[in-house]
Design an enzyme around this catalytic site. Structure first.
Site, mmCIF file in Angstrom:
data_model
loop_
_atom_site.group_PDB
_atom_site.id
_atom_site.type_symbol
_atom_site.label_atom_id
_atom_site.label_comp_id
_atom_site.label_asym_id
_atom_site.label_seq_id
_atom_site.Cartn_x
_atom_site.Cartn_y
_atom_site.Cartn_z
ATOM 1 N NE ARG A 117 -4.127 -1.916 2.066
ATOM 2 C CZ ARG A 117 -4.104 -3.010 2.770
ATOM 3 N NH1 ARG A 117 -3.092 -3.165 3.763
ATOM 4 N NH2 ARG A 117 -5.289 -4.046 2.775
ATOM 5 C CE LYS A 139 -2.847 12.783 -13.981
ATOM 6 N NZ LYS A 139 -3.485 13.176 -15.380
ATOM 7 C CD GLU A 181 3.348 15.329 -22.345
ATOM 8 O OE1 GLU A 181 2.878 16.748 -22.052
ATOM 9 O OE2 GLU A 181 2.842 14.343 -22.405
ATOM 10 C CE LYS A 223 3.064 16.570 -14.428
ATOM 11 N NZ LYS A 223 3.361 15.390 -15.134
ATOM 12 C CD GLU A 233 -6.367 14.789 -14.241
ATOM 13 O OE1 GLU A 233 -7.119 14.396 -14.941
ATOM 14 O OE2 GLU A 233 -5.067 14.479 -14.245
ATOM 15 N NE ARG A 237 -1.487 16.171 -12.034
ATOM 16 C CZ ARG A 237 -0.499 15.289 -11.469
ATOM 17 N NH1 ARG A 237 -0.809 15.465 -9.868
ATOM 18 N NH2 ARG A 237 0.179 14.859 -12.038
ATOM 19 C CG ASN A 241 -5.444 15.427 -18.776
ATOM 20 O OD1 ASN A 241 -4.475 14.761 -18.567
ATOM 21 N ND2 ASN A 241 -6.186 15.868 -17.683
ATOM 22 C CG HIS A 244 -2.186 14.354 -22.543
ATOM 23 N ND1 HIS A 244 -1.440 15.554 -22.992
ATOM 24 C CD2 HIS A 244 -1.357 13.715 -22.050
ATOM 25 C CE1 HIS A 244 -0.281 15.585 -22.759
ATOM 26 N NE2 HIS A 244 0.082 14.573 -22.074
ATOM 27 C CG HIS A 248 -4.134 9.546 -23.605
ATOM 28 N ND1 HIS A 248 -4.529 9.778 -22.292
ATOM 29 C CD2 HIS A 248 -2.688 9.820 -23.576
ATOM 30 C CE1 HIS A 248 -3.469 10.183 -21.791
ATOM 31 N NE2 HIS A 248 -2.344 10.133 -22.189
ATOM 32 C CG HIS A 260 2.943 10.279 -24.319
ATOM 33 N ND1 HIS A 260 1.453 9.985 -24.264
ATOM 34 C CD2 HIS A 260 3.098 11.408 -23.360
ATOM 35 C CE1 HIS A 260 0.733 10.942 -23.550
ATOM 36 N NE2 HIS A 260 1.863 11.699 -22.915
#
Length: 363
Positions: A117, A139, A181, A223, A233, A237, A241, A244, A248, A260
């Site tokens: 965990r 992330k 990016e 960032k 998010e 935040r 994206n 993205h 994606h 990417h």
């Protein structure tokens, strides 16, 4: 050496950017546990793991090397890391070190979040994309057959240690993909950064150390500021994206033939086109993105062997779709991104067609 900091409630960690050769001593200084798992991929491991193991004399060091490539950013690779942790008796007081590009950063972080965990991990990103994006912000995750990054967790690293010298080993295509990016940040809330990228494009492509230092530190700072205000998010935040949702979907339908950053670059052009098409921005916005993206040899048109309907189907499975409504990040101009809800699929189809080879005209 330059040191930044990411501060969120209950957590603070350094982002250290060094121009010199791979800084093994700095990595050593950030380890608080005596048992260390070095995680890398088959391309990066031969470059760095042996000297890193030598530097970590006195620690109990183990290695886990996963297959390289986006197709291997999956639960199998994640499970391989967990199996290695189990085999060597890792517990909550031990630490993982991710040495590699964005895929290694993401999978190692997810393994660290999952094992017992949550255990500590340190990011040592070796690609431009990882240095300016994937390694910062917590992330973590892996892909699912249905879409990208659908399995994951938020888990912040103990430190991010960036060495610009590692970029010298990158193929030109992978280096340029990282710029996709970087351009994203300009579109979100940094219009002056867009100008800087345009004016310094040759120095960046030639990997001038000072230009790269500025590029990486600026992106990490942008960032860090956003993550500080919205770690999970729930608000601002989401702007990260930008490009993205389209990107994606492009990765998914092409079976990850696009890197990417290449898919994000294409996604930025589509986001700009859609922003103009819906009347949020002036027509020159799309042209601005196309010009800079072309300058870094990144794609700005989708090959016509991928249909708009294929992309739309992939977009329907995106994490940002809410209650069946498409939720996209659009712009009111360069550096003026916002969250747009409930966008008609007919208009999204028009944008995809306008950004496809053989169809690149206003619809």
């Amino acid at each position: 050496m330059q040191k930044l900091s990411l501060d969120i409630p209950g957590k603070q960690y350094p982002i250290i950017i060094d121009q010199e050769a791979f800084n093994l001593a700095e990595i050593r200084s950030r380890l608080t546990a005596q048992k260390v798992m070095l995680v890398s991929d088959e391309h990066v491991a031969p470059l760095y793991l042996e000297p890193l193991r030598t530097e970590l004399d006195g620690f109990e060091v183990h290695e886990c090397v996963i297959a390289a490539g986006e197709n291997h950013k999956n639960t199998h690779s994640w499970q391989k890391i967990l199996n290695a942790l189990a085999a060597h008796g890792f517990n909550r007081s031990d630490v993982l070190v991710a040495v590699g590009g964005g895929i290694v950063c993401d999978i190692t972080g997810f393994a660290a979040a999952s094992w017992m965990r949550g255990v500590d991990f340190v990011q040592v990103p070796t690609s431009l994309l990882a240095q300016i994006d994937a390694s910062v912000g917590g992330k973590t995750g892996v892909n699912h057959a249905a879409g990208k990054n659908l399995i994951g967790a938020f888990h912040q690293p103990r430190a991010v240690l960036i060495n610009i010298a590692t970029l010298q080993t990158l193929p030109a295509r992978e280096f340029n993909a990282g710029i996709g990016e970087a351009i994203k940040y300009a579109g979100i809330n940094q219009p002056e950064f867009f100008t800087w990228l345009h004016d310094n494009r040759m120095a960046i492509k030639q990997q001038n150390k000072d230009a790269l230092q500025h590029l990486i530190s600026a992106c990490c700072r942008f960032k860090a500021e956003i993550v500080r205000d919205d770690e999970k998010e729930q608000g601002v935040r989401a702007l990260l994206n930008l490009g993205h949702t389209f990107g994606h979907a492009i990765e998914n339908v092409s079976d990850y033939r696009y890197l990417h950053g290449e898919a994000v670059a294409l996604g930025l052009v589509m986001a700009a086109d859609l922003s103009v098409r819906l009347g949020h921005a002036e027509p020159e916005l799309k042209a601005q993105f196309v010009e800079l993206i072309e300058a870094f040899d990144l794609p700005h048109l989708l090959p016509n062997n991928y249909s708009p309907e294929q992309l739309l189907n992939a977009m329907r499975l995106d994490k940002k779709v809410q209650s069946g409504q498409h939720r996209l990040i659009l712009m009111r101009g360069m550096g003026r991104a916002f969250v747009a809800n409930d966008i008609a699929e007919k208009v999204i189809i028009e944008t995809i067609r306008a950004c496809s080879e053989g169809d690149s005209h206003d619809s």
